[in-house]
Design an enzyme around this catalytic site. Sequence first.
Site, PDB file in Angstrom:
ATOM      1  N   LYS A 111     -39.929 -45.755 -80.953  1.00  0.00           N
ATOM      2  CA  LYS A 111     -39.776 -44.824 -79.832  1.00  0.00           C
ATOM      3  C   LYS A 111     -39.288 -45.512 -78.550  1.00  0.00           C
ATOM      4  CE  LYS A 111     -44.826 -44.709 -79.330  1.00  0.00           C
ATOM      5  NZ  LYS A 111     -45.129 -45.205 -80.687  1.00  0.00           N
ATOM      6  N   THR A 112     -39.753 -46.735 -78.292  1.00  0.00           N
ATOM      7  CA  THR A 112     -39.286 -47.429 -77.086  1.00  0.00           C
ATOM      8  C   THR A 112     -37.801 -47.718 -77.176  1.00  0.00           C
ATOM      9  OG1 THR A 112     -41.455 -48.452 -76.720  1.00  0.00           O
ATOM     10  CG2 THR A 112     -39.576 -49.474 -75.638  1.00  0.00           C
ATOM     11  N   GLU A 142     -40.598 -41.681 -73.174  1.00  0.00           N
ATOM     12  CA  GLU A 142     -41.257 -42.114 -74.395  1.00  0.00           C
ATOM     13  C   GLU A 142     -42.595 -41.387 -74.485  1.00  0.00           C
ATOM     14  OE1 GLU A 142     -43.202 -46.211 -76.265  1.00  0.00           O
ATOM     15  OE2 GLU A 142     -41.628 -46.350 -74.737  1.00  0.00           O
TER      16      GLU A 142
END
Length: 462
Positions: free
Chosen positions: A118-119, A162
């Site tokens: 996700k980052t 995020e």
Amino acid sequence: MSVPQQLERAHLIGIGGAGMSGIARILLARGGQVSGSDAKDSRAFLTLRAQGARIEIGQRGENLADPTAVVVSTAIKDTNPELSAARERGIPVLHRAQALALLMEGHRVACIAGTHGKTSTTSMLTVALQHCRLDPSFAIGGDLNESGANAHHGEGGIFVAEADESDGSFLTYSPSVAVVTNVEPDHLDHHGTPEAYAAVFTEFVRRIRPGGLLIVCGDDAAANALADDVEGIRVQRYGRTVTGDHDARVLAYHPTETGGAVRISLDGEELTVPVAVPGEHMGLNAVAALLAGLELGAPADGLAEGLAAFGGVRRRFEFKGRAGDARVYDDYAHHPTEVAAQLRAVRHAAGNGRVIVVFQPHLYSRTKAFSAEFAQALSLADEVVVLDVYGAREEPEPGVTGALIAERIDAAGVHYEPAFDRVVPLAADLVKPGDLLVTMGAGDVTQLGPEILAELDRRTGA
């Protein structure tokens, strides 16, 4: 855009954390008054103080002046003196995610969720949109290499964030566009069971605004299942196994010297998505970012150019330096799937050299639950140094140490070293010309890369 009334004078406990410092950046850019505290000083405070933040080192009740809200993360315990003082004085207390949700108001919101990636995906989408001159606001769990920042207040009307599932706080958000990269059991210290962990993603997907878009990796069974049980929103899948008319089918991934390229079929056309960081998993992240960017109105060619220029995120296979013919990198991978994916990418980047990994397990609960899976993933390396567990928010658990992982690794060389100060000379002893060494984990193992480089330089007289 103005500051939400609740956050006009915000006090952030633990302001040095990745999420909290990002909120502070955005508040300050919008003209808000920001105060905060942390247990120790940080380089991030230089910028925040220059922008007008009042930051105290050490946490005491008297640090609270007259805030409109006190912002905390899950890591802040109920016994924190500033949190106790806020409650005694009747000052509203907001979770970090609640504060971020307030900052999202008035924007078209894209949230990136998933156990892994996700980052990087959030960062890729942000940089690609910036390349298209859309100037998004963003809040990311890591610092972009391009700007060195983890958050920004933009003027473009788009907010990219995020979405962290670790404590369930991403259920505060209501995005118009949501990406779920994968769903695999993690953070069981909070969620309890794999079923409960998966269920929180189901709830997250239900928070997508009516008519919005859910983007999921069709190659991940659990993420794909989320898309089978939605109403009132659109769904788009990506991956090698997808077959829908509007899905992005991955036809091939080709590694390059500096990254890779993904060839996809989308709406009857073939496109090549360049990726400036190595690994097929990063290629999939780039496809997800492309789809989200298209939904947000950015042109495909501009997004592709932005992805090609993406310089990575700090602590995501970040190059730390070279000592002779040996290279040293640092990576944040702290779940078995992440470790395995990154080591496969590292293997390609190493060429004919050996792969050496210095791994620090993160959390006692995660180490206990996944010791066998960690061992299997780390066996992809030629030499492995396993440190002791970085407990972070958890108290030590009897019998749970790095040895649980080390004793199960099937690799040419395995070394369990619980003494942090002995790791640097041990790692330097293992390195030969042409090798690639990566320090890996979510704890303070990140400090060791520069020290290993310095030791290698000292030994060679550089």
